[in-house]
Motif scaffolding. Structure first.
Motif, mmCIF file in Angstrom:
data_model
loop_
_atom_site.group_PDB
_atom_site.id
_atom_site.type_symbol
_atom_site.label_atom_id
_atom_site.label_comp_id
_atom_site.label_asym_id
_atom_site.label_seq_id
_atom_site.Cartn_x
_atom_site.Cartn_y
_atom_site.Cartn_z
ATOM 1 N N LEU A 231 -9.311 -3.992 8.510
ATOM 2 C CA LEU A 231 -9.288 -2.529 8.507
ATOM 3 C C LEU A 231 -10.599 -1.905 8.038
ATOM 4 O O LEU A 231 -11.072 -0.952 8.659
ATOM 5 N N GLU B 277 -10.330 6.307 11.643
ATOM 6 C CA GLU B 277 -8.976 6.047 11.152
ATOM 7 C C GLU B 277 -8.053 5.719 12.324
ATOM 8 O O GLU B 277 -8.142 6.344 13.386
ATOM 9 N N LEU C 199 -0.738 -8.803 7.833
ATOM 10 C CA LEU C 199 -0.981 -7.453 7.305
ATOM 11 C C LEU C 199 -1.844 -7.480 6.048
ATOM 12 O O LEU C 199 -2.721 -6.627 5.876
ATOM 13 N N GLN C 200 -1.614 -8.433 5.187
ATOM 14 C CA GLN C 200 -2.407 -8.544 3.961
ATOM 15 C C GLN C 200 -3.875 -8.836 4.293
ATOM 16 O O GLN C 200 -4.785 -8.202 3.753
ATOM 17 N N ARG D 34 -12.502 0.719 10.377
ATOM 18 C CA ARG D 34 -12.743 2.098 9.922
ATOM 19 C C ARG D 34 -14.216 2.481 10.051
ATOM 20 O O ARG D 34 -14.532 3.614 10.389
ATOM 21 N N TYR E 239 -5.365 -8.322 7.214
ATOM 22 C CA TYR E 239 -5.908 -7.197 7.975
ATOM 23 C C TYR E 239 -6.329 -6.059 7.055
ATOM 24 O O TYR E 239 -7.426 -5.515 7.191
ATOM 25 N N GLU E 240 -5.458 -5.699 6.114
ATOM 26 C CA GLU E 240 -5.771 -4.577 5.220
ATOM 27 C C GLU E 240 -7.039 -4.844 4.405
ATOM 28 O O GLU E 240 -7.860 -3.949 4.205
ATOM 29 N N LYS E 241 -7.207 -6.075 3.975
ATOM 30 C CA LYS E 241 -8.350 -6.402 3.126
ATOM 31 C C LYS E 241 -9.649 -6.623 3.908
ATOM 32 O O LYS E 241 -10.717 -6.208 3.461
#
Length: 105
Positions: free
Chosen positions: A27, A36, A19-20, A31, A22-24
């Protein structure tokens, strides 16, 4: 309208790392090309270590065009290299709404 459900079963203990990263790194690329996410979830009860992403598209052609553009993005391979070895199993489903369901647009 269709939904793409992407269910990632991660190796035990790897969800926070996935998750860390992916978010950085993942994603932002998604996007740019996919818009979204319709939803992004983790599992807490039942089978653990799952991350589920849902993406909304007009139809399969829309999905193919947007995903093709994403795959050509020069930042995408770098993200994939960072999550290498974290995913155990990946399942993808295309969902179509039942005739009586009219989601907000």
């Amino acid at each position: 309208m269709i939904l793409e459900e992407r269910d990632y079963r991660l190796k035990p203990g790897k969800a926070p790392t996935f998750l860390q990263i992916y978010e950085k790194y993942g994603l932002p690329v998604q996007r740019r090309h996919l818009g979204e996410p319709y939803g992004f979830f983790t599992s807490e009860i039942g089978e653990l270590n799952h991350v589920v992403a849902m993406w909304r598209y007009n139809d399969l052609n829309d999905r193919a065009e947007r995903r093709a553009a994403m795959l050509l993005d020069p930042d995408w391979p770098g993200y994939l290299s960072k999550i290498d070895g974290l995913i155990d199993v990946q399942n993808i489903r295309i969902l179509t709404p039942a005739g009586f369901f009219f989601p907000a647009r």
